[in-house]
Structures are given as structure tokens and as C-alpha cells.
Design a protein around this motif. Structure first.
Motif, mmCIF file in Angstrom:
data_model
loop_
_atom_site.group_PDB
_atom_site.id
_atom_site.type_symbol
_atom_site.label_atom_id
_atom_site.label_comp_id
_atom_site.label_asym_id
_atom_site.label_seq_id
_atom_site.Cartn_x
_atom_site.Cartn_y
_atom_site.Cartn_z
ATOM 1 N N PRO A 1 0.838 -1.208 0.000
ATOM 2 C CA PRO A 1 0.000 0.000 0.000
ATOM 3 C C PRO A 1 0.866 1.248 0.000
ATOM 4 C CG PRO A 1 -0.804 -1.590 1.597
ATOM 5 C CD PRO A 1 0.533 -2.096 1.119
ATOM 6 N N PRO A 2 0.358 2.346 -0.504
ATOM 7 C CA PRO A 2 1.155 3.573 -0.547
ATOM 8 C C PRO A 2 1.431 4.085 0.858
ATOM 9 C CG PRO A 2 -1.123 4.019 -1.131
ATOM 10 C CD PRO A 2 -0.988 2.529 -1.065
ATOM 11 N N PRO A 3 2.458 4.908 1.012
ATOM 12 C CA PRO A 3 2.766 5.456 2.344
ATOM 13 C C PRO A 3 1.554 6.174 2.941
ATOM 14 C CG PRO A 3 4.524 5.946 0.783
ATOM 15 C CD PRO A 3 3.407 5.378 -0.026
ATOM 16 N N GLY A 4 1.279 5.900 4.213
ATOM 17 C CA GLY A 4 0.180 6.554 4.893
ATOM 18 C C GLY A 4 -1.168 5.911 4.696
ATOM 19 N N ALA A 5 -1.246 4.849 3.887
ATOM 20 C CA ALA A 5 -2.536 4.181 3.681
ATOM 21 C C ALA A 5 -2.994 3.574 5.005
ATOM 22 C CB ALA A 5 -2.413 3.101 2.623
ATOM 23 N N PRO A 6 -4.280 3.716 5.367
ATOM 24 C CA PRO A 6 -4.749 3.193 6.649
ATOM 25 C C PRO A 6 -4.886 1.680 6.623
ATOM 26 C CG PRO A 6 -6.584 4.079 5.404
ATOM 27 C CD PRO A 6 -5.343 4.411 4.620
ATOM 28 N N SER A 7 -4.723 1.080 7.786
ATOM 29 C CA SER A 7 -4.976 -0.354 7.912
ATOM 30 C C SER A 7 -6.483 -0.590 8.007
ATOM 31 C CB SER A 7 -4.299 -0.897 9.175
ATOM 32 O OG SER A 7 -4.950 -0.371 10.328
ATOM 33 N N LEU A 8 -6.877 -1.852 7.930
ATOM 34 C CA LEU A 8 -8.294 -2.204 8.042
ATOM 35 C C LEU A 8 -8.852 -1.744 9.391
ATOM 36 C CD1 LEU A 8 -10.569 -3.715 6.519
ATOM 37 C CD2 LEU A 8 -9.919 -5.760 7.785
ATOM 38 N N ASP A 9 -8.090 -1.982 10.469
ATOM 39 C CA ASP A 9 -8.559 -1.572 11.796
ATOM 40 C C ASP A 9 -8.693 -0.054 11.901
ATOM 41 O OD1 ASP A 9 -8.762 -4.134 12.672
ATOM 42 O OD2 ASP A 9 -6.885 -4.149 13.798
ATOM 43 N N GLU A 10 -7.751 0.667 11.291
ATOM 44 C CA GLU A 10 -7.823 2.130 11.341
ATOM 45 C C GLU A 10 -9.049 2.639 10.586
ATOM 46 O OE1 GLU A 10 -3.086 3.299 11.706
ATOM 47 O OE2 GLU A 10 -3.958 2.846 9.749
ATOM 48 N N MET A 11 -9.344 2.023 9.448
ATOM 49 C CA MET A 11 -10.539 2.421 8.702
ATOM 50 C C MET A 11 -11.790 2.142 9.519
ATOM 51 S SD MET A 11 -9.853 1.530 4.681
ATOM 52 C CE MET A 11 -9.197 -0.117 4.885
ATOM 53 N N ALA A 12 -11.826 0.989 10.177
ATOM 54 C CA ALA A 12 -12.998 0.636 10.981
ATOM 55 C C ALA A 12 -13.189 1.616 12.132
ATOM 56 C CB ALA A 12 -12.842 -0.791 11.514
ATOM 57 N N ARG A 13 -12.101 1.982 12.817
ATOM 58 C CA ARG A 13 -12.208 2.934 13.925
ATOM 59 C C ARG A 13 -12.682 4.289 13.420
ATOM 60 N NH1 ARG A 13 -7.528 0.290 15.859
ATOM 61 N NH2 ARG A 13 -6.180 1.840 14.863
ATOM 62 N N HIS A 14 -12.235 4.671 12.219
ATOM 63 C CA HIS A 14 -12.650 5.961 11.667
ATOM 64 C C HIS A 14 -14.145 5.956 11.340
ATOM 65 C CE1 HIS A 14 -12.166 9.799 9.637
ATOM 66 N NE2 HIS A 14 -12.837 9.316 8.605
ATOM 67 N N LEU A 15 -14.670 4.847 10.844
ATOM 68 C CA LEU A 15 -16.094 4.757 10.527
ATOM 69 C C LEU A 15 -16.945 4.708 11.781
ATOM 70 C CD1 LEU A 15 -16.069 2.175 7.592
ATOM 71 C CD2 LEU A 15 -16.523 4.615 7.435
ATOM 72 N N GLY A 16 -16.474 4.025 12.809
ATOM 73 C CA GLY A 16 -17.228 3.932 14.051
ATOM 74 C C GLY A 16 -18.063 2.667 14.153
ATOM 75 N N THR A 17 -18.436 2.349 15.377
ATOM 76 C CA THR A 17 -19.112 1.089 15.660
ATOM 77 C C THR A 17 -20.427 0.933 14.917
ATOM 78 O OG1 THR A 17 -18.103 0.964 17.846
ATOM 79 C CG2 THR A 17 -20.092 -0.327 17.503
ATOM 80 N N ASP A 18 -21.268 1.959 14.928
ATOM 81 C CA ASP A 18 -22.582 1.828 14.314
ATOM 82 C C ASP A 18 -22.482 1.526 12.821
ATOM 83 O OD1 ASP A 18 -23.727 2.311 16.727
ATOM 84 O OD2 ASP A 18 -24.323 4.384 16.304
ATOM 85 N N VAL A 19 -21.597 2.246 12.136
ATOM 86 C CA VAL A 19 -21.465 2.046 10.694
ATOM 87 C C VAL A 19 -20.877 0.679 10.393
ATOM 88 C CG1 VAL A 19 -20.305 2.881 8.614
ATOM 89 C CG2 VAL A 19 -21.330 4.503 10.206
ATOM 90 N N VAL A 20 -19.826 0.304 11.127
ATOM 91 C CA VAL A 20 -19.211 -1.004 10.872
ATOM 92 C C VAL A 20 -20.194 -2.126 11.179
ATOM 93 C CG1 VAL A 20 -17.366 -2.581 11.559
ATOM 94 C CG2 VAL A 20 -16.862 -0.161 11.207
ATOM 95 N N ARG A 21 -20.992 -1.978 12.229
ATOM 96 C CA ARG A 21 -21.989 -2.999 12.550
ATOM 97 C C ARG A 21 -22.968 -3.181 11.388
ATOM 98 N NH1 ARG A 21 -24.244 -0.841 16.791
ATOM 99 N NH2 ARG A 21 -23.034 -1.957 18.365
ATOM 100 N N SER A 22 -23.428 -2.074 10.822
ATOM 101 C CA SER A 22 -24.381 -2.192 9.718
ATOM 102 C C SER A 22 -23.727 -2.823 8.492
ATOM 103 C CB SER A 22 -24.960 -0.814 9.368
ATOM 104 O OG SER A 22 -23.995 0.037 8.798
ATOM 105 N N ILE A 23 -22.444 -2.549 8.268
ATOM 106 C CA ILE A 23 -21.737 -3.161 7.143
ATOM 107 C C ILE A 23 -21.588 -4.660 7.359
ATOM 108 C CG2 ILE A 23 -19.493 -3.294 5.986
ATOM 109 C CD1 ILE A 23 -19.260 -0.248 6.433
ATOM 110 N N VAL A 24 -21.234 -5.062 8.578
ATOM 111 C CA VAL A 24 -21.097 -6.491 8.884
ATOM 112 C C VAL A 24 -22.434 -7.210 8.697
ATOM 113 C CG1 VAL A 24 -20.645 -8.141 10.750
ATOM 114 C CG2 VAL A 24 -19.145 -6.177 10.434
ATOM 115 N N ARG A 25 -23.504 -6.608 9.169
ATOM 116 C CA ARG A 25 -24.833 -7.213 9.009
ATOM 117 C C ARG A 25 -25.198 -7.388 7.537
ATOM 118 N NH1 ARG A 25 -28.410 -3.402 13.085
ATOM 119 N NH2 ARG A 25 -28.016 -4.509 15.055
ATOM 120 N N GLY A 26 -24.676 -6.506 6.690
ATOM 121 C CA GLY A 26 -25.064 -6.518 5.289
ATOM 122 C C GLY A 26 -24.154 -7.302 4.382
ATOM 123 N N TYR A 27 -23.202 -8.060 4.952
ATOM 124 C CA TYR A 27 -22.218 -8.759 4.117
ATOM 125 C C TYR A 27 -22.484 -10.259 4.116
ATOM 126 C CZ TYR A 27 -17.768 -9.625 1.808
ATOM 127 O OH TYR A 27 -16.810 -9.989 0.899
#
Length: 470
Positions: A1-27
């Protein structure tokens, strides 16, 4: 990944629990793309090449997890069954509708996720028997942000919310905010990771990326039963079950029809755009002969044409002979209502001791939102027309079923996106996104990009030494 690209965990923390929960439910891994796409708020991912009409192009998509797409009304109305004046801010979602209907029916029903909206219901001890009819009306694309955009266009829905119960903090329960999975949430009390429908498009059993099975109105990939499926079978198919919809994606709020063992051919009306008529998959569903034909739609289009004071074939500058535009007009609202009303004129709905279930999916709010945009005056006219139909439906139910003998529920499957320039947002072209990904990795690894997901060629990725983390 390019320098500074966020990890999966960093992206999840940025989105927040509610959004990630809805994404998990929809996958649902067997059908979903390998990568979930989450545009920043107000940005839209879609097909913008070839005919883009500039920054104010009204066309937008709504496949995101953000609250303006996820917040929808849930209104319950039914004297004797639904308490009056209930305004709940409790966090609920449309998956709670199926167990609520089961509660009213007195039917055992273990919903995978949904829970009955009991604070809205008259206690069971005070309900002499189940309602004779339960009706669910779904405004496609009629979420709170559309209602708030046009606050004077829905007095009947507001009255029902006042005289019945309304949930002001309800959501669709999962992401993305698109038609098929959310209608399945309503019907099954489950989320996509359980009922098997994560998107309108996906990987079919043959591996093709397409509009899933609903292109053929074949419900076999809906792996959870709906409350209507179970109620009909429990009563030896003596319950009348029927739906007016538009696309096959709306079938999951009703059910499988004869596709399930022991099921029968419930009525299901879908729209065939090329032939301008209702149709259905008659292997699993019934298409009654009494349904109004295209001439009824023509009459409503003529009335709409004359409504601006001139019979010139146009409504608001839009050619009414163009069959592509017609479903995004008040005329189509009236036509869907003609079809739904014909059920009550020709079927013994609510006339025996087995509760009947009727479903009305009003497409024009969504269709108009896509072609005119939710901020356009056409959308206000569509919303007002749907509200008129809602009032006529209440009058019809009072007349044919009887006050205190039915329950009516009104909800929506998602909100909509205003023109992005109003929020300093961007249009992201999905084909350009595919090209950029392939160019970055130096290999043709993308199969398709949709507004909520990427489908990847895993063999091409392996050959190129590219991983999902990359």
C-alpha cells in the motif's frame, strides 16, 4: 500500500461502531464483492461517463451506510391493535416489522434479529383476536431526509403517525441502503448476513456478476422464510397473500410463494418496462386477470399532461410518452394504486377468520429521486400523490374491512442523496475507479465496481501477487 494508507482496523475505527456494525450485518460472503466500498458522506459512486449533464446532474445513488440513507419512518396504525399517540425515539429498525406482525397474528416466530415493537401495540389481553388484514406500505426511497425535504407533502402519513405510533429513530438495520436486502429485512426479521441478500447485484451461483436471481423473480437465494411464508403455510394456504411492487427485488418483503415446499402461488405484480405491463414469474406467483392494463396508465398520464394547463405530452418539461420516465411520475403512483385496489375489489380479503396479508411497494419516490433528484419539484409532486393514495387506502380499509379490524404499517427502504454539489461532494465514476485500481496494481484484477462493493478476479490477483490487504 502507498505510504500513509490506513490499515483495516484504522478504517474501521474511523467509521465507528454503528457504521461497521451495519456493514457487517449486510455482508454475505458467497454473494457480496470482496471489498466493501464506503464513499465519504454526500459523495456518490456511479456511472457518470457518457452523457454527464454537468455538476448539477440530478442522478445520484444511495448505496451507503450513512444516516441520511439509513433513517426511515416506521408508522403503525390500527385502532384496537395499535396504541394511539406513541412517539418512540428508541433505536429500532425494519427487521422488527416481521416479529411485530407475528405478535399481532398470535403466531410463534423466532426472528433471527428483529424484536416486536410491543410498546406500540395494545396489550395482547385487550386484543380479542388477530386483525382481519395486515397491510404493509413501503415507500421506496421514502426515508426521513426525503420527508424532511418536503414537509407539507405528506399530511396523511403525519396524521397516521399521530393517531397511531411512530418510531422517529428507526433505521433500515444494515448496509448498503438498497432495495433488495432491506425489503428482505422487513419480511424475514433477519439481516443480509442471515437471509442471504446483501445487494441488488451480486455473484450468482454460476459466478456471473448480475442482478442476482430477482431478474427472473426467482426467490430461491432468499434463504430465510418470511413471516407471510410461515403464516400462509401454518394456515394451509387459506390466508390471502399478495403484493404490488415494481422490481423483483421487492418480493422479499412478501415471500417465496410456491417456491417453498408447502407454499402456494401468492399474488405478485411486478413491472415489465419494455412491454409496459405488469408481469410475474407464474411458476411461483399468480398474475390475476383482473389487474388493470396499460390503458389505465395511459389515462393517468393524460390527466397528468393536462394538469399544467396544456395537453402537450409533457409534464414539467418531461416527455410523458417516454416509457423510461413514466414510473417517476404521479401517474404511475395512481396506476400502482389501481392495481392494489383491484385486489380488494376482486378477492375476499379480510372476510374470514384467517388474517390476510397485503403489501404495497410504491416505487415512484425512488425512481423520481434517481432521475429528477430528491430536491426537485417533481419529487414533491410524487410524494404528495403517494400520500393521497395512502389516504384512499385508509378509506378503503375502513369501508371494506372495517375500523378496528386491520393494521396498516408505513415505512421505507432508504433515504436519498441530494445533488452532490449542495454539500461540496464529489461524483466518483465506477468505471474510472476500476481502471485506476488495475493501473495501480499493473494487472486487470477488477471484475466490476458497484456503488457499495468491488468484485475482484482472485486468480488474476494471485498471478499478479496482489492480496486483499494490498
Amino acid at each position: 500500500p502507498p505510504p500513509g494508507a490506513p490499515s483495516l482496523d484504522e478504517m474501521a475505527r474511523h467509521l465507528g461502531t454503528d457504521v461497521v456494525r451495519s456493514i457487517v450485518r449486510g455482508y454475505f460472503p458467497e454473494v457480496s464483492g470482496q471489498v466493501v466500498v464506503v464513499p465519504k458522506p454526500w459523495n456518490v459512486l456511479g456511472q457518470w461517463t457518457g452523457g454527464l449533464r454537468g455538476p448539477e446532474d440530478p442522478r445520484t445513488t444511495h448505496a451507503s451506510p450513512w444516516s441520511y440513507h439509513a433513517r426511515v419512518p416506521i408508522v403503525l396504525y390500527g385502532p384496537g391493535f395499535v396504541r394511539s399517540g406513541v412517539v418512540s425515539e428508541r433505536a429500532v429498525d425494519v427487521a422488527d416489522l416481521a416479529p411485530t406482525f407475528a405478535e399481532l397474528l398470535g403466531m410463534p416466530f423466532r426472528a433471527p434479529e428483529g424484536r416486536a415493537l410491543r410498546e406500540a401495540l395494545v396489550p395482547a389481553a385487550r386484543r380479542a383476536e388477530p386483525p382481519r388484514t395486515i397491510v404493509l406500505v413501503a415507500y421506496d426511497g421514502g426515508g426521513w431526509n426525503v420527508l424532511e425535504q418536503w414537509p407539507d407533502a405528506w399530511p396523511v402519513e403525519r396524521r397516521l403517525a399521530t393517531e397511531g405510533a411512530v418510531y422517529t429513530n428507526a433505521t433500515i438495520g444494515s448496509a448498503p441502503s438498497v432495495t433488495a436486502p432491506v425489503h428482505a429485512n422487513m419480511g424475514t426479521g433477519a439481516y443480509p448476513f442471515q437471509h442471504g441478500l446483501p445487494e441488488n447485484t451480486g455473484r450468482r451461483p454460476d459466478g456471473e456478476i448480475a442482478e442476482l436471481f430477482f431478474h427472473e423473480a426467482d426467490p430461491r437465494l432468499l434463504v430465510a422464510p418470511t413471516v407471510a411464508d410461515l403464516w400462509d403455510r401454518r394456515n394451509g394456504n387459506r390466508a390471502w397473500v399478495g403484493m404490488v411492487g415494481f422490481e423483483s427485488w421487492h418480493l422479499p418483503m412478501m415471500g417465496h410463494g410456491a417456491q417453498l415446499p408447502g407454499g402456494d402461488r401468492d399474488v405478485a405484480l411486478l413491472w415489465e418496462r419494455e412491454e409496459n405491463r405488469f408481469w410475474t414469474n407464474e411458476e411461483f406467483y399468480e398474475l390475476p386477470s383482473y389487474v388493470p392494463g396499460p390503458e389505465a396508465l395511459r389515462g393517468h398520464l393524460d390527466d397528468l399532461d393536462a394538469s399544467d394547463g396544456s395537453r402537450d405530452g409533457f409534464w414539467g418539461g418531461n416527455g410523458l410518452d417516454n416509457t423510461f420516465f413514466q414510473p417517476g411520475t404521479p401517474a404511475f403512483v395512481r396506476y400502482q394504486w389501481d392495481a392494489f385496489r383491484s385486489f380488494f375489489e376482486n378477492e375476499p380479503i379480510g372476510q374470514d377468520d384467517v388474517t390476510d396479508l397485503a403489501f404495497l411497494e410504491l416505487k415512484p419516490t425512488d425512481y423520481g429521486g434517481h432521475i429528477w433528484n430528491m430536491v426537485a419539484p417533481e419529487q414533491e409532486a410524487i410524494l404528495s400523490s403517494q400520500d393521497d393514495v395512502l389516504g384512499e387506502l385508509v378509506a378503503l380499509l375502513d369501508r371494506r374491512i372495517g375500523p378496528g379490524e386491520y393494521v396498516l404499517t408505513v415505512t421505507a427502504d432508504h433515504g436519498q442523496t441530494p445533488v452532490p454539489t449542495r454539500h461540496d461532494a464529489l461524483r466518483v465514476d465506477r468505471y474510472a475507479l476500476e481502471d485506476d485500481i488495475d493501473a495501480y496494481f499493473g494487472a486487470a484484477i477488477t471484475v466490476s465496481a458497484h456503488p457499495s462493493e468491488l468484485f475482484l478476479d482472485m486468480e488474476a490477483m494471485e498471478d499478479a501477487g496482489v492480496t486483499l490487504d494490498d
